[in-house]
Design an enzyme around this catalytic site. Structure first.
Site, PDB file in Angstrom:
ATOM      1  N   SER A 129      -2.223  12.686   8.344  1.00 15.73           N
ATOM      2  CA  SER A 129      -2.583  13.891   7.603  1.00 15.73           C
ATOM      3  C   SER A 129      -3.803  13.629   6.740  1.00 15.73           C
ATOM      4  O   SER A 129      -4.035  12.495   6.294  1.00 15.73           O
ATOM      5  CB  SER A 129      -1.408  14.290   6.714  1.00 15.73           C
ATOM      6  OG  SER A 129      -1.807  15.259   5.760  1.00 15.73           O
ATOM      7  N   TYR A 153       3.783  12.120  -0.030  1.00 15.93           N
ATOM      8  CA  TYR A 153       3.570  12.377   1.402  1.00 15.93           C
ATOM      9  C   TYR A 153       2.323  11.651   1.897  1.00 15.93           C
ATOM     10  O   TYR A 153       2.350  10.968   2.932  1.00 15.93           O
ATOM     11  CB  TYR A 153       3.435  13.884   1.601  1.00 15.93           C
ATOM     12  CG  TYR A 153       3.196  14.335   3.021  1.00 15.93           C
ATOM     13  CD1 TYR A 153       4.249  14.418   3.922  1.00 15.93           C
ATOM     14  CD2 TYR A 153       1.928  14.725   3.437  1.00 15.93           C
ATOM     15  CE1 TYR A 153       4.022  14.859   5.223  1.00 15.93           C
ATOM     16  CE2 TYR A 153       1.701  15.167   4.724  1.00 15.93           C
ATOM     17  CZ  TYR A 153       2.758  15.235   5.620  1.00 15.93           C
ATOM     18  OH  TYR A 153       2.540  15.676   6.898  1.00 15.93           O
ATOM     19  N   LYS A 157       2.158   8.545   4.618  1.00 22.25           N
ATOM     20  CA  LYS A 157       1.369   8.611   5.849  1.00 22.25           C
ATOM     21  C   LYS A 157       0.352   7.470   5.892  1.00 22.25           C
ATOM     22  O   LYS A 157       0.133   6.863   6.952  1.00 22.25           O
ATOM     23  CB  LYS A 157       0.659   9.964   5.947  1.00 22.25           C
ATOM     24  CG  LYS A 157       1.596  11.137   6.205  1.00 22.25           C
ATOM     25  CD  LYS A 157       2.148  11.131   7.626  1.00 22.25           C
ATOM     26  CE  LYS A 157       2.945  12.376   7.967  1.00 22.25           C
ATOM     27  NZ  LYS A 157       3.513  12.335   9.322  1.00 22.25           N
TER      28      LYS A 157
END
Lengths: 336, 336
Positions: A129, A153, A157
């Site tokens: 991402s 997040y 990632k």
């Protein structure tokens, strides 16, 4: 009769996973083969492609994962993730699924590699991402800009990218991490991602419903349609990874536009009445999260490797209308 | 009678850990306090500072770690690691100790934070490494150069930096990751690090022994003495972390010099006979590993924050002679 190509989609019950599965059922990755699809997820919507095997399992559960890997899929797509908003709200769950389960997945692939005497080395396509980046940003982010995530997040990632690169460098698997733009327009219900409104302000009005716009219209963001995402995934699965060297994470192409440009594209496609359904209602929490996101990229490496995005935001809206808008809604739009 | 300041050193049995423990016993971190030191490691050399508590335990073992954290040390130094050469040779061990055990350590600190109702938020000083970087490099690496490790050790350290930053951002602890230059001159026996010869070619000759030089004399590298490392650690423990923002990993200052410059500094300090003990014996494996390492940095952020390195490589050699060379060897050098 052609060869069978085993393909495993972890997170195959999600929106992109389902679209990919349908695309692979229609057109196999490798010409002349037939795709034998296995989808693994916590649950599945109705309408998976005929012939696709569905395994209902938590990606953190080792037994079903090992069983699926024992069939030695040539290509594995890994999308299973807790989305950004939820990973931020639930620290334990985010790290457990987005980080720890991915580690155990890689380790399970490595065990198959070792059990095969080293001959099994699947392509692993991991959806990373743009959340791996953190501000302050330059106007346009180039391929040398360092990851410095500002959310759990994004940190998860980025850590997964490091693991994937190291397992690939060691030859246990052949990984590629693609840093997807925000997927827009997402069909269906809103999910818990803080980026949800980017889709909502297009999707809800096209379906005759009001949508809340929680940020200012000058907010610029980086988008790709679900159809582009499927194209990226297919391309990543077939790509020669040798030119990647040890740098297995790629910024992908997308469309950079402001919310105002999104709205004007919607107006051009669907008219003023549809646009009037967008209701500005500033939300400082979302504004602050979104302010930390990248706005534009110069993804030279991915472009040189042949990844291609939507032409502009209007093309993104048209892709949604073509692929996901219910026929009666499309009909209503045509009649206005 | 002053206040007691609890300090935990994980990896406190190693060379830098022991030097730090002695330094803290001589001079506390916080003026007016007394350091209550707890050292945790797989084993300890003779001669830990009087009064320091030693816990012999594997850092991967949760019970002793939790017990040590239950005393809520104000400052935790975390050095426990499998060194680069061993992490490259033993993939499982490297990821288990350098990555997974660090995760469980952070999580254990977080549990103490939660148990305290949020009041316990210790300073965590984590020794990262310049191995988080991978080539190709610019001539001088600045603070914006992106981590892109080319070894398992580097990938593990980079992943730990991401975790530390996220736990810090959430306020569970107050972390800082310092990317140490190669520590040179390491006293004692060679360890399994591929960088070991940088110390060996100084240490062995000063002790009247031959040393193998496995690379060419034009190899440039980035060094800091153990005394500088202790200074970095003390400084990191007391630093105001607010100016770091979310970027909690720092490239530290060091001395950039070639092997030839190392040898000439040794000649200036100890003479031709000592230099003659260095035996060139090229090792393609080590040459190839070292070729992937950074050579020079412009660590502007760390300098602005007050971190200070050795003046030059001669100062590094003199630091070794002062701190670690046995008196009889020092005597022999003075008599030549």
């Amino acid at each position: 009769m052609g060869t069978i190509e085993n393909i495993l989609i972890i997170g195959g019950g999600g929106m992109v996973g389902q679209k990919l599965a349908h695309a692979l059922a229609r057109e196999p990755l490798t010409p002349g083969t037939t795709s034998a699809l296995t989808l693994m997820d916590l649950g599945f919507p109705p309408g998976s492609p005929a012939g696709a095997r569905q395994i209902t399992a938590d990606v953190s559960d080792p037994a079903p994962l090992r069983a699926a890997l024992a069939e030695r899929p040539a290509v594995i797509f890994h999308f299973a993730a807790i989305v950004s908003g939820q990973a931020e709200a639930d620290f334990d769950l985010g790290w457990a699924v987005n980080h720890m389960a991915f580690w155990h997945f890689l380790e399970a692939v490595r065990q198959e590699h070792l059990a095969s005497g080293g001959s099994y080395c699947p392509r692993v396509v991991f959806t990373s991402s743009i959340a791996v980046f953190g501000g302050p940003y330059p106007e346009v982010i180039d391929d040398g800009f360092p990851p410095a995530p500002l959310t759990s997040y994004g940190a998860q990632k980025a850590a997964c990218e490091l693991m994937l690169a190291d397992f690939s460098r060691k030859g246990f698997l052949d990984g590629i991490a693609i840093r997807l733009p925000t997927i827009c327009v997402r069909p269906g219900k809103p999910n818990k991602a803080a980026s949800g409104f980017f889709s909502g302000i297009i999707r809800e009005p096209l379906n005759g419903q009001e949508a809340v716009l929680p940020v200012g219209t000058d907010v610029r963001h980086w988008h790709a349609s679900p159809a582009s995402a499927v194209g990226f995934l297919r391309h990543a699965a077939r790509l020669d990874t040798a030119p990647l060297g040890q740098r297995r994470a790629l910024n992908l192409p997308g469309v950079s536009c402001t919310v105002e440009e999104q709205i004007e594209a919607l107006r051009a496609v669907a008219g003023n009445d549809v646009v009037a359904l967008i209701k500005p209602q500033p939300d400082p929490v979302i504004e602050s999260i979104v302010a930390g996101w990248p706005r534009n990229f110069a993804p030279e490496r991915a472009l040189a490797l042949g990844f291609r995005a939507d032409a502009d935001f209007r093309a993104i809206i048209e892709s949604y209308i073509r692929e996901d808008l219910a026929p009666e809604q499309a009909q209503r739009l045509r009649l206005r």
